[in-house]
Design a protein around this motif. Structure first.
Motif, short mmCIF file in Angstrom:
data_model
loop_
_atom_site.label_atom_id
_atom_site.label_comp_id
_atom_site.label_asym_id
_atom_site.label_seq_id
_atom_site.Cartn_x
_atom_site.Cartn_y
_atom_site.Cartn_z
N PHE A 2 45.99 -102.38 55.50
CA PHE A 2 46.31 -101.07 54.94
C PHE A 2 45.17 -100.08 55.13
N ASP A 3 45.54 -98.83 55.47
CA ASP A 3 44.55 -97.76 55.64
C ASP A 3 44.02 -97.25 54.31
N THR A 4 44.84 -97.33 53.27
CA THR A 4 44.42 -96.86 51.95
C THR A 4 43.18 -97.65 51.52
N PRO A 5 42.11 -96.99 51.09
CA PRO A 5 40.93 -97.74 50.65
C PRO A 5 41.21 -98.53 49.37
N CYS A 6 40.53 -99.62 49.23
CA CYS A 6 40.63 -100.45 48.03
C CYS A 6 39.28 -100.41 47.31
N VAL A 7 39.31 -100.27 45.99
CA VAL A 7 38.08 -100.29 45.20
C VAL A 7 38.16 -101.40 44.16
N ILE A 8 37.19 -102.31 44.22
CA ILE A 8 37.08 -103.38 43.23
C ILE A 8 36.20 -102.87 42.09
N PHE A 9 36.73 -102.88 40.89
CA PHE A 9 35.95 -102.41 39.73
C PHE A 9 35.15 -103.57 39.15
N ALA A 10 33.82 -103.46 39.26
CA ALA A 10 32.93 -104.54 38.80
C ALA A 10 31.79 -103.98 37.96
N VAL A 47 37.05 -101.69 51.94
CA VAL A 47 36.95 -102.17 50.55
C VAL A 47 35.60 -101.77 49.99
N TYR A 48 35.62 -101.21 48.80
CA TYR A 48 34.40 -100.76 48.11
C TYR A 48 34.27 -101.49 46.78
N ILE A 49 33.06 -101.55 46.27
CA ILE A 49 32.83 -102.13 44.94
C ILE A 49 32.26 -101.05 44.04
N SER A 50 32.98 -100.77 42.96
CA SER A 50 32.53 -99.80 41.96
C SER A 50 31.68 -100.53 40.93
N CYS A 51 30.48 -99.99 40.65
CA CYS A 51 29.57 -100.68 39.73
C CYS A 51 28.60 -99.67 39.10
N LYS A 52 27.88 -100.14 38.11
CA LYS A 52 26.87 -99.28 37.48
C LYS A 52 25.57 -99.32 38.29
N ALA A 74 33.07 -98.11 30.56
CA ALA A 74 34.50 -97.97 30.81
C ALA A 74 34.73 -97.52 32.25
N PRO A 75 35.93 -97.83 32.78
CA PRO A 75 36.18 -97.48 34.20
C PRO A 75 36.27 -95.98 34.47
N THR A 76 36.35 -95.14 33.43
CA THR A 76 36.47 -93.70 33.66
C THR A 76 35.31 -93.17 34.49
N ALA A 77 34.09 -93.62 34.22
CA ALA A 77 32.92 -93.18 35.00
C ALA A 77 33.05 -93.64 36.45
N GLY A 78 33.57 -94.84 36.63
CA GLY A 78 33.79 -95.36 37.98
C GLY A 78 34.79 -94.52 38.76
N PHE A 79 35.87 -94.13 38.10
CA PHE A 79 36.88 -93.29 38.76
C PHE A 79 36.28 -91.97 39.23
N MET A 80 35.45 -91.34 38.38
CA MET A 80 34.83 -90.07 38.75
C MET A 80 33.91 -90.25 39.96
N ALA A 81 33.12 -91.32 39.96
CA ALA A 81 32.21 -91.58 41.09
C ALA A 81 33.00 -91.83 42.38
N ILE A 82 34.13 -92.51 42.27
CA ILE A 82 34.98 -92.80 43.43
C ILE A 82 35.56 -91.51 44.01
N ARG A 90 44.23 -90.89 47.84
CA ARG A 90 44.59 -92.00 46.96
C ARG A 90 43.77 -93.23 47.33
N PHE A 91 43.64 -94.13 46.37
CA PHE A 91 43.00 -95.42 46.65
C PHE A 91 43.65 -96.49 45.78
N PHE A 92 43.48 -97.73 46.19
CA PHE A 92 44.02 -98.85 45.41
C PHE A 92 42.92 -99.40 44.52
N ALA A 93 43.18 -99.48 43.22
CA ALA A 93 42.20 -99.97 42.25
C ALA A 93 42.57 -101.38 41.80
#
Length: 195
Positions: A2-10, A47-52, A74-82, A90-93
């Motif tokens: 898939f072309d849509t990026p994927c973000v793993i929330f970690a 594929v990206y990894i969202s983290c602090k 909370a994931p809200t900060a991660g969403f803003m950074a993404i 769009r992206f897949f979370a």
């Protein structure tokens, strides 16, 4: 793939687990994060990894760190950074602690999603699965407002947005590794799946 990026929330606090679940060993991988990265890299081109803080990870990946002044886990900060880091609409979370979400589930969510939706989210009998689905850039202003108001309830956001929920009968793929007993269950399931 898939072309849509994927973000793993970690970037979560893992308070119920008692230790950082993104760093727990899983299968033949030294961390759950690496397991998810390997699994999802077969499905998505990017594929990206969202983290602090990416320094806790000892492997190569494309990391998206929360803003340095962000105090929330909370994931809200991660969403803003993404939304700031990626240019796509769009992206897949997916949360790092749901290792059994399959390609079929992902494909169903992506194929159901439409450009005029705000989000397309998995749902089971136990409720919505906010950390498994497609999020659109149209939600960025709402996430920004949530951060300012210290409101981190994704369910509230999704109910007030143009969200489509996709029903799945089987709960097992959405097993969350929140507590130590769930981690043990997941390890047993992984071992059984490989037999």
């Amino acid at each position: 793939m898939f072309d849509t990026p994927c973000v793993i929330f970690a970037g979560g606090k893992s308070s119920r687990m008692g230790e950082d679940k993104s760093l727990l060993p899983f299968g033949s991988f030294s961390t759950l994060s690496e397991f998810q990265l390997h699994h999802l890299s077969k499905i998505f081109k990017n594929v990206y990894i969202s983290c602090k803080d990416k320094s806790k990870f000892h492997f190569q990946a494309s990391f998206i760190e929360d803003a340095k002044n962000s105090l929330t886990y909370a994931p809200t900060a991660g969403f803003m950074a993404i939304f700031e880091h990626l240019t796509c609409d769009r992206f897949f979370a997916l949360s790092v602690d749901t290792p059994f979400v399959s390609k079929d589930i992902i494909e169903k969510l992506l194929s159901t999603d439409k450009p005029d939706y705000d989000a397309t989210i998995a749902k089971t009998a136990s409720g919505m699965q906010p950390m498994c689905g497609v999020y659109h850039r149209t939600l960025a202003p709402k996430f920004e407002m949530m951060l300012q108001q210290q409101n981190h309830k994704l369910g509230f956001l999704l109910k007030s947005a143009k969200t489509v929920f996709v029903d799945f009968e089987d709960e097992k793929p959405f097993l969350n590794l929140n507590h130590p007993h769930e981690y043990k269950e997941a390890l047993a399931k992984l071992a059984n799946d490989r037999l």
